[in-house]
Scaffold this motif. Structure first.
Motif, PDB file in Angstrom:
ATOM      1  N   GLY A   1       0.807  -1.208   0.000  1.00  0.00           N
ATOM      2  CA  GLY A   1       0.000   0.000   0.000  1.00  0.00           C
ATOM      3  C   GLY A   1       0.841   1.259   0.000  1.00  0.00           C
ATOM      4  N   GLU A   2       1.885   1.250   0.791  1.00  0.00           N
ATOM      5  CA  GLU A   2       2.761   2.428   0.865  1.00  0.00           C
ATOM      6  C   GLU A   2       3.469   2.692  -0.459  1.00  0.00           C
ATOM      7  OE1 GLU A   2       3.875   2.232   5.651  1.00  0.00           O
ATOM      8  OE2 GLU A   2       5.210   1.312   4.164  1.00  0.00           O
ATOM      9  N   ALA A   3       3.730   1.632  -1.222  1.00  0.00           N
ATOM     10  CA  ALA A   3       4.443   1.781  -2.493  1.00  0.00           C
ATOM     11  C   ALA A   3       3.662   2.598  -3.512  1.00  0.00           C
ATOM     12  CB  ALA A   3       4.768   0.405  -3.075  1.00  0.00           C
ATOM     13  N   VAL A   4       2.346   2.637  -3.363  1.00  0.00           N
ATOM     14  CA  VAL A   4       1.517   3.397  -4.308  1.00  0.00           C
ATOM     15  C   VAL A   4       0.742   4.508  -3.600  1.00  0.00           C
ATOM     16  CG1 VAL A   4       1.310   1.585  -6.048  1.00  0.00           C
ATOM     17  CG2 VAL A   4      -0.305   1.629  -4.141  1.00  0.00           C
ATOM     18  N   ASP A   5       1.206   4.897  -2.391  1.00  0.00           N
ATOM     19  CA  ASP A   5       0.586   5.985  -1.632  1.00  0.00           C
ATOM     20  C   ASP A   5      -0.920   5.740  -1.497  1.00  0.00           C
ATOM     21  OD1 ASP A   5       0.571   8.371  -0.193  1.00  0.00           O
ATOM     22  OD2 ASP A   5       0.187   9.585  -1.979  1.00  0.00           O
ATOM     23  N   TYR A   6      -1.266   4.553  -1.012  1.00  0.00           N
ATOM     24  CA  TYR A   6      -2.659   4.106  -1.037  1.00  0.00           C
ATOM     25  C   TYR A   6      -3.526   4.821  -0.016  1.00  0.00           C
ATOM     26  CZ  TYR A   6      -6.371   0.923  -2.318  1.00  0.00           C
ATOM     27  OH  TYR A   6      -7.537   0.402  -2.802  1.00  0.00           O
ATOM     28  N   ARG A   7      -4.726   5.196  -0.452  1.00  0.00           N
ATOM     29  CA  ARG A   7      -5.746   5.761   0.421  1.00  0.00           C
ATOM     30  C   ARG A   7      -7.029   4.955   0.261  1.00  0.00           C
ATOM     31  NH1 ARG A   7      -1.811   7.337   1.620  1.00  0.00           N
ATOM     32  NH2 ARG A   7      -0.961   9.418   1.909  1.00  0.00           N
ATOM     33  N   ASN A   8      -7.801   4.876   1.320  1.00  0.00           N
ATOM     34  CA  ASN A   8      -9.086   4.181   1.319  1.00  0.00           C
ATOM     35  C   ASN A   8      -8.888   2.667   1.400  1.00  0.00           C
ATOM     36  OD1 ASN A   8     -12.139   3.787   0.526  1.00  0.00           O
ATOM     37  ND2 ASN A   8     -11.803   5.968   0.835  1.00  0.00           N
ATOM     38  N   ALA A   9      -9.971   1.907   1.164  1.00  0.00           N
ATOM     39  CA  ALA A   9      -9.945   0.459   1.350  1.00  0.00           C
ATOM     40  C   ALA A   9      -9.405  -0.244   0.111  1.00  0.00           C
ATOM     41  CB  ALA A   9     -11.344  -0.055   1.663  1.00  0.00           C
ATOM     42  N   GLY A  10      -8.648  -1.302   0.341  1.00  0.00           N
ATOM     43  CA  GLY A  10      -8.123  -2.114  -0.750  1.00  0.00           C
ATOM     44  C   GLY A  10      -7.723  -3.478  -0.232  1.00  0.00           C
ATOM     45  N   THR A  11      -7.373  -4.366  -1.128  1.00  0.00           N
ATOM     46  CA  THR A  11      -7.013  -5.724  -0.738  1.00  0.00           C
ATOM     47  C   THR A  11      -5.763  -6.180  -1.472  1.00  0.00           C
ATOM     48  OG1 THR A  11      -9.299  -6.326  -0.264  1.00  0.00           O
ATOM     49  CG2 THR A  11      -7.775  -8.122  -0.675  1.00  0.00           C
ATOM     50  N   VAL A  12      -4.815  -6.696  -0.720  1.00  0.00           N
ATOM     51  CA  VAL A  12      -3.602  -7.274  -1.294  1.00  0.00           C
ATOM     52  C   VAL A  12      -3.791  -8.793  -1.301  1.00  0.00           C
ATOM     53  CG1 VAL A  12      -1.104  -7.537  -1.063  1.00  0.00           C
ATOM     54  CG2 VAL A  12      -2.200  -5.361  -0.449  1.00  0.00           C
ATOM     55  N   GLU A  13      -3.887  -9.359  -2.486  1.00  0.00           N
ATOM     56  CA  GLU A  13      -4.134 -10.786  -2.633  1.00  0.00           C
ATOM     57  C   GLU A  13      -2.817 -11.531  -2.831  1.00  0.00           C
ATOM     58  OE1 GLU A  13      -7.343 -12.170  -4.812  1.00  0.00           O
ATOM     59  OE2 GLU A  13      -8.608 -10.422  -4.473  1.00  0.00           O
ATOM     60  N   CYS A  14      -2.700 -12.671  -2.163  1.00  0.00           N
ATOM     61  CA  CYS A  14      -1.462 -13.454  -2.204  1.00  0.00           C
ATOM     62  C   CYS A  14      -1.764 -14.936  -2.407  1.00  0.00           C
ATOM     63  CB  CYS A  14      -0.684 -13.294  -0.899  1.00  0.00           C
ATOM     64  SG  CYS A  14      -0.140 -11.599  -0.558  1.00  0.00           S
ATOM     65  N   LEU A  15      -0.795 -15.633  -2.954  1.00  0.00           N
ATOM     66  CA  LEU A  15      -0.813 -17.086  -3.008  1.00  0.00           C
ATOM     67  C   LEU A  15       0.099 -17.598  -1.903  1.00  0.00           C
ATOM     68  CD1 LEU A  15      -0.544 -17.744  -6.853  1.00  0.00           C
ATOM     69  CD2 LEU A  15      -2.602 -17.724  -5.427  1.00  0.00           C
ATOM     70  N   LEU A  16      -0.376 -18.586  -1.171  1.00  0.00           N
ATOM     71  CA  LEU A  16       0.387 -19.171  -0.071  1.00  0.00           C
ATOM     72  C   LEU A  16       0.695 -20.629  -0.388  1.00  0.00           C
ATOM     73  CD1 LEU A  16       1.481 -19.245   2.876  1.00  0.00           C
ATOM     74  CD2 LEU A  16      -0.875 -19.764   3.596  1.00  0.00           C
ATOM     75  N   ASP A  17       1.964 -20.956  -0.387  1.00  0.00           N
ATOM     76  CA  ASP A  17       2.384 -22.340  -0.569  1.00  0.00           C
ATOM     77  C   ASP A  17       2.341 -23.014   0.799  1.00  0.00           C
ATOM     78  OD1 ASP A  17       3.651 -24.763  -0.946  1.00  0.00           O
ATOM     79  OD2 ASP A  17       5.264 -23.960  -2.188  1.00  0.00           O
ATOM     80  N   PRO A  18       1.358 -23.895   1.039  1.00  0.00           N
ATOM     81  CA  PRO A  18       1.230 -24.489   2.378  1.00  0.00           C
ATOM     82  C   PRO A  18       2.388 -25.407   2.753  1.00  0.00           C
ATOM     83  CG  PRO A  18      -0.295 -25.528   0.848  1.00  0.00           C
ATOM     84  CD  PRO A  18       0.321 -24.378   0.119  1.00  0.00           C
TER      85      PRO A  18
END
Length: 445
Positions: A263-280
């Motif tokens: 979020g900080e990398a794009v100076d994010y404001r308001n609500a958003g979601t960072v989606e990730c893949l997790l290798d269990p």
């Protein structure tokens, strides 16, 4: 606080935003297509404007009609919900250029995250883990074959401008890659007007975990916990839960810190979601994409944190501080969301129709965010989502028990629906164990 809000969306999300707006004393304005004139969100708004026929391009994606509705009703702000124009950077710029408040992140952040290759490169530069993949579009099949040889098969072939699980294919060898490349490129050109294709390492067994972020008006970016989204069909989510049963405290710390950096990398404001893949198998996670809007599954975060994300969105847009102490966030219990769609429970094919019976479940820890009521017609023009059934309990076991009871009590007839699938899932030992991945639905079917 904003005094008047136009909701540029429909169905359950429009109804959900209107509910918060009215609780806060904000005048709520709905826009609707001709096909949606009788839906609950239209009647519950303080004012409603028809913006065109059923075709979304002529109504919910019609920027001129929506801006005209905002002007004619004296709206001060526009909330785009999810889908439609919510991640359209040009629309966000036009809204602000018109002197209106845009309830969402800045247009530059939307644009930066909208191109999946650019987003991957930005995240890598910010120290967010990304899976092995291309750093520029694969210009042709030959370039894709060369990239896949370097990444190693199997690979995921993705539309760079895609999202929501659309425009993706898996290639296990060169022959499959040649086929998938052509399919994805053609689909991307048709759906997104951009045929750019990227390749990423494909994980045969993977979990889909995402982090809710909130960029505050003062510039800080917060991470409001994670959501497990691995119950999917055709790469689209059916069930979400929070916290994720796959995430340990140590992993959570790394995951949330990476989301804040994103979020900080794009100076994010308001609500958003960072989606990730997790290798269990290894505990490694990789950036997938950032959704620059409110997510369908935001209620599970609301229930475990005791906040209203739409209210927080409005406060950020108005330049106000949050209602909660950012330094004292707590997680309370466990929440699960089931997406009740107008589709058959076996093949998940759309099954629109007129609703003959609609009786929502009630009880402690049960919430229903619905877009329809008895007598309404689910048309084929829009997404099949009819309602979101959300439950909350002291722990995952109690939440699952409440979900079972709520599914059994949801009396719905008319359109086809997937409640029988949820009844099956909630008894499945793999799901109950918490040790499941994105292929769980295919094993059930």
């Amino acid at each position: 606080m904003i005094e008047s809000l136009l909701v540029a969306n429909r169905g359950e999300i429009a109804r959900r935003i209107i509910r918060t707006a009215r609780r806060l004393g904000v005048r709520a304005i709905a826009v609707h297509s001709e096909a949606d004139a009788d839906l609950p969100f239209v009647g519950e708004a303080d004012e409603a404007v028809c913006v065109g026929p059923a075709n979304p391009a002529q109504s919910y994606r019609n920027t001129e009609a929506i801006l005209a509705a905002a002007r004619s009703t004296g709206a001060q702000a526009i909330h785009p919900g999810y889908g439609f124009l919510s991640e359209n950077a040009e629309f966000a710029r036009t809204v602000e250029a018109s002197g209106l408040i845009w309830v969402g992140p800045g247009a530059d952040a939307i644009s930066a995250m909208g191109d999946k290759i650019n987003a991957r490169n930005l995240m890598a530069a910010a120290g967010v883990p990304v899976a092995a993949g291309t750093t520029e579009p694969a210009a042709d099949v030959a370039a894709a074959v060369a990239a896949a040889a370097e990444i190693g098969y199997p690979v995921m072939v993705k539309a760079a401008a895609g999202g929501g699980g659309m425009g993706m294919g898996v290639a296990v060898d060169e022959a499959a890659l040649r086929t998938e490349y052509d399919k994805v490129r053609a689909f991307a050109e048709r759906m997104f007007g951009d045929g750019s294709v990227l390749l990423e390492r494909y994980f045969p067994r993977v979990r889909h975990v995402e982090v809710q972020i909130l960029g505050l008006a003062d510039g800080r970016v917060l991470a409001l916990g994670e959501r497990e989204c691995s119950v999917q069909r055709r790469n689209q989510k059916l069930v979400e839960e929070s916290p994720s049963p796959a995430v340990s405290p140590e992993l959570r710390s790394r995951l949330l810190a990476a989301a804040v950096r994103a979020g900080e990398a794009v100076d994010y404001r308001n609500a958003g979601t960072v989606e990730c893949l997790l290798d269990p198998a290894t505990g490694e996670f990789f950036f997938l994409e950032m959704n620059t809007r409110l997510q369908v599954e935001h209620p599970v975060t609301e229930l475990v944190h005791g906040i209203d994300l739409v209210e927080e969105q409005l406060r950020v847009a108005a330049g106000l501080p949050p209602t909660f102490d950012p330094d004292a966030l707590t997680v309370r219990g466990h929440a699960i969301e089931l997406r009740v769609n107008a589709e058959d429970p076996k093949r998940f094919l759309p099954g629109p129709g007129t609703i003959r019976t609609w009786v929502e479940p009630t009880g402690e820890g049960v919430r229903v965010d619905s877009g329809y009521a008895e007598g309404n017609t689910v048309t084929p023009f829009y997404d099949s989502l009819m309602a979101k059934l959300i439950v909350h309990g002291q722990d995952r076991t109690e939440a699952i028990a409440r979900a079972r009871a709520a599914v059994a009590a949801f009396d719905l007839s008319g359109p086809k629906h997937n409640l029988p699938f949820f009844a099956e899932l909630l008894e499945d030992q793999e799901f109950l164990s918490g040790d499941y991945d994105t292929s769980i639905v295919s094993r059930l079917r």
